[in-house]
Design an enzyme around this catalytic site. Structure first.
Site, short mmCIF file in Angstrom:
data_model
loop_
_atom_site.label_atom_id
_atom_site.label_comp_id
_atom_site.label_asym_id
_atom_site.label_seq_id
_atom_site.Cartn_x
_atom_site.Cartn_y
_atom_site.Cartn_z
N ASN A 86 0.80 -1.23 0.00
CA ASN A 86 0.00 0.00 0.00
C ASN A 86 0.83 1.28 0.00
O ASN A 86 0.35 2.33 -0.41
CB ASN A 86 -0.93 -0.04 1.22
CG ASN A 86 -1.55 1.28 1.51
OD1 ASN A 86 -2.46 1.71 0.80
ND2 ASN A 86 -1.05 1.97 2.53
N LYS A 136 0.65 3.59 -11.31
CA LYS A 136 -0.54 2.89 -10.81
C LYS A 136 -1.14 1.96 -11.88
O LYS A 136 -1.70 0.92 -11.56
CB LYS A 136 -1.58 3.90 -10.32
CG LYS A 136 -1.12 4.68 -9.08
CD LYS A 136 -0.87 3.77 -7.90
CE LYS A 136 -0.56 4.52 -6.63
NZ LYS A 136 -0.35 3.62 -5.48
N TYR A 155 2.59 9.35 -11.87
CA TYR A 155 1.71 8.67 -10.91
C TYR A 155 0.80 7.68 -11.64
O TYR A 155 0.68 6.52 -11.25
CB TYR A 155 0.90 9.70 -10.13
CG TYR A 155 0.05 9.10 -9.03
CD1 TYR A 155 0.62 8.77 -7.80
CD2 TYR A 155 -1.31 8.87 -9.21
CE1 TYR A 155 -0.15 8.21 -6.78
CE2 TYR A 155 -2.08 8.32 -8.19
CZ TYR A 155 -1.50 7.99 -6.97
OH TYR A 155 -2.26 7.44 -5.97
N1 LIG Z 1 -5.77 9.13 -0.78
C1 LIG Z 1 -6.21 8.94 -2.02
O1 LIG Z 1 -7.08 9.66 -2.50
C2 LIG Z 1 -5.65 7.82 -2.85
C3 LIG Z 1 -6.30 7.53 -4.06
C4 LIG Z 1 -5.82 6.49 -4.84
C5 LIG Z 1 -4.73 5.76 -4.43
N2 LIG Z 1 -4.11 6.07 -3.26
C6 LIG Z 1 -2.97 5.25 -2.86
O2 LIG Z 1 -3.20 4.73 -1.57
C7 LIG Z 1 -1.96 4.44 -0.95
C8 LIG Z 1 -1.95 5.02 0.45
O3 LIG Z 1 -2.04 6.43 0.34
P1 LIG Z 1 -2.72 7.36 1.45
O4 LIG Z 1 -3.69 8.21 0.74
O5 LIG Z 1 -3.12 6.56 2.61
O6 LIG Z 1 -1.46 8.32 1.77
P2 LIG Z 1 -0.61 8.59 3.07
O7 LIG Z 1 0.40 9.58 2.66
O8 LIG Z 1 -1.51 8.89 4.22
O9 LIG Z 1 0.09 7.18 3.37
C9 LIG Z 1 1.13 6.67 2.57
C10 LIG Z 1 2.17 6.07 3.50
O10 LIG Z 1 3.20 5.46 2.68
C11 LIG Z 1 4.44 5.73 3.33
N3 LIG Z 1 5.54 5.64 2.38
C12 LIG Z 1 5.86 6.52 1.39
N4 LIG Z 1 6.98 6.14 0.77
C13 LIG Z 1 7.39 4.97 1.38
C14 LIG Z 1 8.48 4.10 1.18
N5 LIG Z 1 9.42 4.32 0.24
N6 LIG Z 1 8.58 2.99 1.97
C15 LIG Z 1 7.66 2.76 2.94
N7 LIG Z 1 6.60 3.56 3.17
C16 LIG Z 1 6.48 4.66 2.40
C17 LIG Z 1 4.28 7.14 3.90
O11 LIG Z 1 5.23 7.39 4.91
C18 LIG Z 1 2.86 7.11 4.39
O12 LIG Z 1 2.77 6.73 5.75
C19 LIG Z 1 -0.88 5.00 -1.87
O13 LIG Z 1 -0.34 3.95 -2.65
C20 LIG Z 1 -1.65 5.97 -2.73
O14 LIG Z 1 -1.04 6.19 -3.98
C21 LIG Z 1 -4.55 7.08 -2.45
#
Ligand SMILES: NC(=O)c1ccc[n+]([C@@H]2O[C@H](COP(=O)([O-])OP(=O)(O)OC[C@H]3O[C@@H](n4cnc5c(N)ncnc54)[C@H](O)[C@@H]3O)[C@@H](O)[C@H]2O)c1
Length: 254
Positions: free
Chosen positions: A90, A159, A155
């Site tokens: 994730n 994805k 991005y």
């Molecule tokens: N929030 C949205 O609207 C949304 C939509 C589609 C997809 N996503 C995807 O969901 C996933 C989670 O995102 P979120 O919205 O919870 O964001 P978030 O920023 O709250 O959480 C992402 C986490 O990943 C960690 N991270 C980043 N780089 C890292 C690395 N190299 N190694 C280990 N950990 C790492 C960060 O420290 C953070 O805690 C991501 O893959 C994001 O692309 C989010």
């Protein structure tokens, strides 16, 4: 009995947003959770919160782009808990909205490194760990792994890569007779620090534009995605592999 009782789950990006909500929900539903992240203080806090609520959780510092770190985290999970049943790939980073003709190669590579290399490494070491026992691997793609949007080239490419990496590995596991199911989850706009950062950079108009683009008039909550991951991780999804679960408040239905 919880829906994932007795299972061992490894969750990357577990310190925040969707990863955190999923760690909490899987623990509520009986899983032993190993959550990992780069953010150690919030990560330890999430694990401590789960334990305080009666669940089982531990935290590891883990950069998903580092193969040696994957070997260590998966190895320690296996030696501590004896098995790995659920892997939630994730961890990810969002985009800063760069037009493609201004995008540096470094920015492109950084996005690919976390969002796609990180998932590849997880899938590789997850399949190794689950070969004998079977399991479920779920990776976080996005609505932007299915459709394009301006200024999201890196991005969206990362994805979209997660989406087809998932299908290829699902077919590979099935062809090898491994009882490993591999799926992707595709969140729409979810109210997490990642989206909060984008709104902060773009100002109130950005927030307004995001809300206007939502068919249901609001963003989702991290728990909305966690519920989908719980389903895919549970035995209720025993006939589900190679699938893409869209949880987006109707965004892609237009
Ligand atoms: N929030 C949205 O609207 C949304 C939509 C589609 C997809 N996503 C995807 O969901 C996933 C989670 O995102 P979120 O919205 O919870 O964001 P978030 O920023 O709250 O959480 C992402 C986490 O990943 C960690 N991270 C980043 N780089 C890292 C690395 N190299 N190694 C280990 N950990 C790492 C960060 O420290 C953070 O805690 C991501 O893959 C994001 O692309 C989010």
């Amino acid at each position: 009995m919880g829906r994932v009782a007795g299972k061992v789950a490894l969750i990357t990006g577990g310190a925040s947003g969707i990863g955190r909500a999923t760690a909490e929900l899987l623990a509520e539903e009986g899983a032993t959770v190993v959550l990992t992240d780069l953010q150690d203080v919030p990560g330890e806090d999430v694990a401590a919160g789960i334990r305080a609520a009666g669940g089982k959780a531990s935290y590891f510092h883990h950069d998903v782009t580092d193969e040696a770190a994957w070997e260590k985290v998966v190895g320690e999970t296996l030696s501590e808990h004896g098995r790995l049943d659920i892997l939630f790939n994730n961890a990810g980073i969002g985009g800063t909205g760069v037009p493609v003709d201004e995008m540096s190669l470094d920015y492109w590579r950084q996005t690919m490194s976390v969002n796609l290399d990180g998932v590849f490494l997880g899938v590789k070491h997850g399949v190794r760990a689950m070969t004998e026992t079977g399991g479920a691997i779920i990776s976080t793609s996005s609505i932007l792994g299915m459709v394009g949007a301006p200024n999201t080239a890196a991005y969206s490419a990362s994805k979209g890569g997660v989406r087809l990496l998932t299908k290829a590995v699902a077919m590979e596991c099935a062809a090898r007779g491994l009882n490993i199911r591999v799926c992707s989850v595709h969140p729409g706009y979810i109210d997490t620090p990642m989206v909060g950062g984008a709104i902060q950079r773009g100002g109130p108009e950005r927030r307004e534009a995001i809300l206007k683009s939502q068919p249901m008039g609001q963003m989702g909550e991290p728990r909305d995605i966690a519920e989908g991951v719980l389903y895919l991780a549970s035995d209720a999804a025993k006939f589900v592999s190679g699938s893409e679960l869209i949880i987006d408040g109707g965004f892609l239905a237009r």
